[in-house]
Design a protein around this motif. Structure first.
Motif, PDB file in Angstrom:
ATOM      1  N   ALA A 143       0.744  -1.057  -0.569  1.00 34.52           N
ATOM      2  CA  ALA A 143      -0.051   0.264   0.146  1.00 34.52           C
ATOM      3  C   ALA A 143       0.764   1.141   0.188  1.00 34.52           C
ATOM      4  CB  ALA A 143      -1.019  -0.075   1.175  1.00 34.52           C
ATOM      5  N   GLY A 144       2.141   1.408  -0.130  1.00 36.68           N
ATOM      6  CA  GLY A 144       2.808   2.407   0.012  1.00 36.68           C
ATOM      7  C   GLY A 144       3.461   2.706   1.361  1.00 36.68           C
ATOM      8  N   MET A 145       3.674   3.638   1.687  1.00 34.14           N
ATOM      9  CA  MET A 145       4.522   3.914   3.296  1.00 34.14           C
ATOM     10  C   MET A 145       3.517   3.395   4.295  1.00 34.14           C
ATOM     11  SD  MET A 145       7.662   3.995   2.959  1.00 34.14           S
ATOM     12  CE  MET A 145       7.701   4.977   4.381  1.00 34.14           C
ATOM     13  N   ALA A 146       4.216   3.652   5.307  1.00 33.02           N
ATOM     14  CA  ALA A 146       2.957   3.132   6.522  1.00 33.02           C
ATOM     15  C   ALA A 146       2.299   4.724   6.898  1.00 33.02           C
ATOM     16  CB  ALA A 146       4.008   2.747   7.316  1.00 33.02           C
ATOM     17  N   GLN A 147       1.374   4.780   7.260  1.00 31.29           N
ATOM     18  CA  GLN A 147       0.865   5.838   7.360  1.00 31.29           C
ATOM     19  C   GLN A 147       0.978   6.608   8.766  1.00 31.29           C
ATOM     20  OE1 GLN A 147      -0.130   8.166   4.937  1.00 31.29           O
ATOM     21  NE2 GLN A 147       0.569   7.111   3.246  1.00 31.29           N
ATOM     22  N   THR A 148       0.953   5.372   9.849  1.00 29.43           N
ATOM     23  CA  THR A 148       0.522   5.611  11.590  1.00 29.43           C
ATOM     24  C   THR A 148       2.656   6.438  12.026  1.00 29.43           C
ATOM     25  OG1 THR A 148       0.399   2.975  11.542  1.00 29.43           O
ATOM     26  CG2 THR A 148      -1.212   4.007  11.515  1.00 29.43           C
ATOM     27  N   PRO A 149       2.803   6.706  12.334  1.00 33.03           N
ATOM     28  CA  PRO A 149       3.892   6.652  13.374  1.00 33.03           C
ATOM     29  C   PRO A 149       4.686   5.316  13.552  1.00 33.03           C
ATOM     30  CG  PRO A 149       2.030   8.204  14.454  1.00 33.03           C
ATOM     31  CD  PRO A 149       1.225   7.038  13.441  1.00 33.03           C
ATOM     32  N   ASP A 150       5.233   5.776  13.482  1.00 39.16           N
ATOM     33  CA  ASP A 150       6.982   3.937  13.601  1.00 39.16           C
ATOM     34  C   ASP A 150       7.286   4.198  14.689  1.00 39.16           C
ATOM     35  OD1 ASP A 150       8.344   2.190  13.692  1.00 39.16           O
ATOM     36  OD2 ASP A 150       8.987   1.785  12.132  1.00 39.16           O
ATOM     37  N   PRO A 151       6.488   3.646  16.224  1.00 34.15           N
ATOM     38  CA  PRO A 151       7.532   4.333  17.318  1.00 34.15           C
ATOM     39  C   PRO A 151       8.984   3.999  17.734  1.00 34.15           C
ATOM     40  CG  PRO A 151       5.428   1.997  17.686  1.00 34.15           C
ATOM     41  CD  PRO A 151       5.777   2.857  16.646  1.00 34.15           C
ATOM     42  N   LEU A 152       9.414   2.670  16.739  1.00 36.58           N
ATOM     43  CA  LEU A 152      11.099   3.105  16.562  1.00 36.58           C
ATOM     44  C   LEU A 152      11.675   4.339  16.405  1.00 36.58           C
ATOM     45  CD1 LEU A 152      10.834  -0.931  15.720  1.00 36.58           C
ATOM     46  CD2 LEU A 152      11.849   0.047  17.837  1.00 36.58           C
ATOM     47  N   ILE A 153      10.999   4.951  15.265  1.00 41.51           N
ATOM     48  CA  ILE A 153      10.985   6.211  15.029  1.00 41.51           C
ATOM     49  C   ILE A 153      11.339   7.674  16.199  1.00 41.51           C
ATOM     50  CG2 ILE A 153      10.674   8.224  13.084  1.00 41.51           C
ATOM     51  CD1 ILE A 153      12.777   5.242  12.027  1.00 41.51           C
ATOM     52  N   THR A 154       9.856   7.275  16.053  1.00 43.68           N
ATOM     53  CA  THR A 154       9.015   8.729  17.004  1.00 43.68           C
ATOM     54  C   THR A 154       9.221   8.526  18.690  1.00 43.68           C
ATOM     55  OG1 THR A 154       6.993   7.828  17.202  1.00 43.68           O
ATOM     56  CG2 THR A 154       7.249   9.121  15.234  1.00 43.68           C
ATOM     57  N   THR A 155      10.042   7.554  19.195  1.00 43.34           N
ATOM     58  CA  THR A 155       9.892   7.012  20.230  1.00 43.34           C
ATOM     59  C   THR A 155      11.255   7.178  21.423  1.00 43.34           C
ATOM     60  OG1 THR A 155       7.775   5.941  20.689  1.00 43.34           O
ATOM     61  CG2 THR A 155       7.816   6.821  22.817  1.00 43.34           C
ATOM     62  N   GLN A 161      13.620   4.970  22.742  1.00 43.71           N
ATOM     63  CA  GLN A 161      13.237   3.776  23.175  1.00 43.71           C
ATOM     64  C   GLN A 161      14.490   3.826  24.964  1.00 43.71           C
ATOM     65  OE1 GLN A 161      11.503   0.761  21.455  1.00 43.71           O
ATOM     66  NE2 GLN A 161      10.381   3.070  20.582  1.00 43.71           N
ATOM     67  N   PRO A 162      13.868   2.217  25.094  1.00 48.61           N
ATOM     68  CA  PRO A 162      14.579   1.951  26.503  1.00 48.61           C
ATOM     69  C   PRO A 162      16.094   1.404  26.806  1.00 48.61           C
ATOM     70  CG  PRO A 162      13.082   0.256  26.084  1.00 48.61           C
ATOM     71  CD  PRO A 162      13.224   1.291  24.802  1.00 48.61           C
ATOM     72  N   TRP A 163      16.465   1.209  25.123  1.00 45.44           N
ATOM     73  CA  TRP A 163      17.807   1.250  24.946  1.00 45.44           C
ATOM     74  C   TRP A 163      18.558   2.341  25.154  1.00 45.44           C
ATOM     75  CZ3 TRP A 163      14.921  -1.466  22.260  1.00 45.44           C
ATOM     76  CH2 TRP A 163      13.956  -1.087  20.247  1.00 45.44           C
ATOM     77  N   ALA A 164      18.517   3.397  25.411  1.00 43.79           N
ATOM     78  CA  ALA A 164      18.546   4.662  25.106  1.00 43.79           C
ATOM     79  C   ALA A 164      18.343   5.885  26.235  1.00 43.79           C
ATOM     80  CB  ALA A 164      17.856   5.723  23.996  1.00 43.79           C
ATOM     81  N   GLN A 165      18.013   4.934  26.808  1.00 43.27           N
ATOM     82  CA  GLN A 165      17.152   5.578  28.591  1.00 43.27           C
ATOM     83  C   GLN A 165      17.979   5.807  29.308  1.00 43.27           C
ATOM     84  OE1 GLN A 165      13.263   4.964  28.992  1.00 43.27           O
ATOM     85  NE2 GLN A 165      12.805   5.877  26.923  1.00 43.27           N
ATOM     86  N   SER A 166      19.075   4.797  29.143  1.00 43.49           N
ATOM     87  CA  SER A 166      20.221   4.481  30.624  1.00 43.49           C
ATOM     88  C   SER A 166      21.191   3.737  29.659  1.00 43.49           C
ATOM     89  CB  SER A 166      19.067   3.142  31.456  1.00 43.49           C
ATOM     90  OG  SER A 166      19.149   1.945  30.991  1.00 43.49           O
ATOM     91  N   PHE A 167      22.506   3.719  30.932  1.00 42.89           N
ATOM     92  CA  PHE A 167      23.665   3.442  30.500  1.00 42.89           C
ATOM     93  C   PHE A 167      23.824   1.680  29.848  1.00 42.89           C
ATOM     94  CE2 PHE A 167      25.446   6.243  33.266  1.00 42.89           C
ATOM     95  CZ  PHE A 167      26.067   7.051  32.215  1.00 42.89           C
ATOM     96  N   GLY A 168      23.599   1.332  28.801  1.00 42.26           N
ATOM     97  CA  GLY A 168      24.375  -0.311  28.017  1.00 42.26           C
ATOM     98  C   GLY A 168      25.328  -0.959  29.379  1.00 42.26           C
TER      99      GLY A 168
END
Ligand code: MTE
Ligand code: CO
Length: 426
Positions: free
Chosen positions: A34-46, A48-55
Motif C-alpha cells: 500500500a506504499g509508505m506506512a501512514q501511522t507513526p512508527d514508535p521505533l522512530i518517534t519514541t 526506546q529503553p536502550w536509549a534511556q540508560s547505560f548499556g
C-alpha cells in the motif's frame, strides 16, 4: 519518501532508480503493497529503553560472543551421519554468514577420534626419515621461524558427498557446510624441511597428528615445498582446540583430510605410505566400480547460500539479493554465473575482491523477483578455465556410489511463497 514504484521492471536500471526502488520495496513488504506506512512508527518517534540508560560496561565481556539474537548461527550436525560423537562431523552455517571469513567458533569440525587438548608446553613436532638432521621443535622454537599470513579454504573431501545418489539434505549448511575459510598464520613448511635438510631421495612426506587416529597422510614433496603452512593462528588468534590447537598443517586447495590437526610428526620418505586414510578412505569410486587414488585437489565449486532452504525469501517480490560462495583448489575463481530458470539463461554475478589464492570468493547477483518459482543455480569458472560441472556430467564419470569430491552444480527450487527445497533437474 513520497514516490512509489510504478513499474518493477525498471528496478535497477539506474543507481538512483535502484535505491528508490529498494526503499519503496521494503515499504511494500511492511505494508503489503500500500506504499509508505501512514501511522507513526514508535521505533522512530519514541525514545526506546536502550536509549534511556547505560548499556554494558567494557568489563562485561572480556571475550565477546555473538549477541543473543544470533544464537541460531551455529554448527549443526546430521544425526544419522553422527552415530558416534567422538568420531564425527558437523557443518558450518554458511547459509547465515556473509563475506568470506569463517569465524572459528562456527567453522565445521571433523574428528576421527575426537578433539584433543594439547598444550603449547606439551607440544612437540618431529621431522625424521630421509633428512640430514632429524629435528624436534617445541612450540617456542616454531615461533622463531619467519612466518606468513594467508587466507585459505579447507573443504572436506566428503563435502556434498551425501548428494551423489540424489538430492538429500535441505540446506546449504548440510549440503556444502564441510568448508571453512580462515586467515592462517604459520611457517612455510619448506623452511622446516630445509632446516632438517631433505635428502635427494626424499620425494614424499608423511604427516601425522597427535590424536589417537593420527590421521596419517602422504603428501608429495613438490606440494610440501610449495605453499603448505605449519599454522598456529587462525583469524588472528590461536587455533581453537577443535581446529588443531596448538599447530595444524595447512595444505592450500587440497582436501581437508590432509590438513593434519595437532601436527606431531613429519617423516620424509621415497614413496607414499598408503595409509588407511588414503586407501580405504579418500579414494573416489568410479562408475565402473574401480577406485581412483591420489585425488587431492578440490575442484572449482560454488553454491547459492541465500536464498536456500534455511534462508527462505520473506520479503515478497522486488529486489532480492542472491548470494553465495565459490572456490577452487587450483587458484582463483574468475567468474560465477547464476541462473533462476534452471540453466536456460545465465547471468554473470558480481565477485567480491578475493583475499588470497585458494580462498573462498563471495558472489552477489542483484535480482528483481517477480514472485514466480525459481530453479536457482550457480556455476563457477576458475583461473584454469575449468567450469563447474552439472550433476549429470559428473555422474557420467563417477556413477552414483562415490562419497568424495562432488563439485556439481546445486539446484534450489524456490517456490512462490519464498520457501526453497533441494532438488535435481535433468
Ligand atoms: N587431523 C587429525 N589429527 N585428526 C583428524 O581427525 N580430520 C581431518 C583433518 N585433519 C583430522 C585431521 C579431516 S577429514 C578434515 S575435513 C579436517 O581435518 C577438518 O578440519 P576442522 O575440524 O578444523 O574443520
Ligand atoms: Co574430512
Amino acid at each position: 519518501m513520497t514516490e512509489k514504484p510504478t513499474d518493477t521492471a525498471d528496478f535497477g536500471t539506474t543507481r538512483r532508480g535502484f535505491l528508490r526502488a529498494s526503499v519503496a520495496g521494503s515499504a511494500l513488504a511492511v505494508t503489503g503493497g500500500a506504499g509508505m506506512a501512514q501511522t507513526p512508527d514508535p521505533l522512530i518517534t519514541t525514545v526506546q529503553p536502550w536509549a534511556q540508560s547505560f548499556g554494558d560496561g567494557v568489563d562485561a565481556t572480556p571475550y565477546g560472543l555473538p549477541i543473543r539474537f544470533e544464537t541460531d548461527v551455529v554448527r549443526r550436525n546430521v544425526p544419522w551421519l553422527t552415530a558416534d560423537v567422538t568420531s564425527s562431523i558437523n557443518f558450518t552455517p554458511i547459509h547465515a554468514l556473509d563475506g568470506t571469513i569463517t569465524p572459528q567458533g562456527c567453522g565445521f569440525e571433523r574428528h576421527h577420534s575426537g578433539a584433543i587438548e594439547l598444550s603449547k608446553d606439551d607440544y612437540r613436532l618431529m621431522i625424521n626419515g630421509l633428512v640430514d638432521t632429524p629435528l624436534v621443535f617445541t612450540y617456542a622454537d616454531l615461533e622463531r621461524f619467519p612466518r606468513e599470513s594467508r587466507v585459505h579454504f579447507l573443504e572436506c573431501a566428503a563435502n556434498t558427498g551425501m548428494e551423489w545418489a540424489g538430492a538429500q539434505l535441505n540446506g546449504s549448511q548440510f549440503t556444502h557446510g564441510m568448508i571453512h575459510n580462515m586467515e592462517y598464520t604459520g611457517i612455510p613448511l619448506r623452511l622446516l624441511l630445509e632446516e632438517a635438510g631433505v635428502q635427494p631421495e626424499g620425494k614424499w612426506i608423511l604427516v601425522e597428528g597427535a590424536d589417537a587416529s593420527s590421521n596419517g597422510r602422504s603428501i608429495p614433496m613438490e606440494k610440501a615445498l610449495d605453499d603448505c603452512l605449519v599454522a598456529f593462528k587462525a583469524n588472528g588468534e590461536a587455533l581453537r582446540k577443535e581446529h588443531g590447537y596448538p599447530v595444524r598443517l595447512v595444505v592450500p586447495g587440497w582436501e581437508g583430510n590432509m590438513w593434519v590437526k595437532w601436527l606431531r610428526r613429519i617423516e620424509v620418505g621415497d614413496q607414499p605410505w598408503e595409509t588407511r586414510e588414503e586407501t580405504s578412505k579418500y579414494t573416489d569410486t568410479m562408475a565402473d566400480g574401480s577406485a581412483r587414488k591420489w585425488t587431492w585437489v578440490m575442484d572449482a565449486k560454488s553454491v547459492v547460500t541465500s536464498p536456500s532452504p534455511q534462508m527462505p525469501i520473506k520479503h515478497g517480490t522486488g529486489p532480492l539479493v542472491i548470494t553465495g560462495l565459490a572456490w577452487s583448489g587450483r587458484g582463483s575463481i574468475t567468474r560465477v554465473d547464476v541462473t533462476v530458470d534452471g540453466g536456460k539463461t545465465w547471468h554473470e554475478a558480481r565477485l567480491a575482491p578475493q583475499a588470497s589464492d585458494k580462498a573462498l570468493h563471495r558472489f552477489y547477483f542483484d535480482h528483481v523477483w517477480d514472485g514466480s518459482e525459481m530453479l536457482l543455480q550457480s556455476r563457477a569458472t576458475d583461473s584454469t578455465g575449468y567450469v563447474q560441472p552439472t550433476k549429470a556430467a559428473l555422474r557420467a564419470i563417477r556413477g552414483l556410489n562415490s562419497v568424495y569430491h562432488n563439485n556439481c552444480i546445486q539446484t534450489w527450487w524456490v517456490k512462490s511463497n519464498g520457501e526453497a527445497e533441494n532438488v535435481e533437474i535433468s
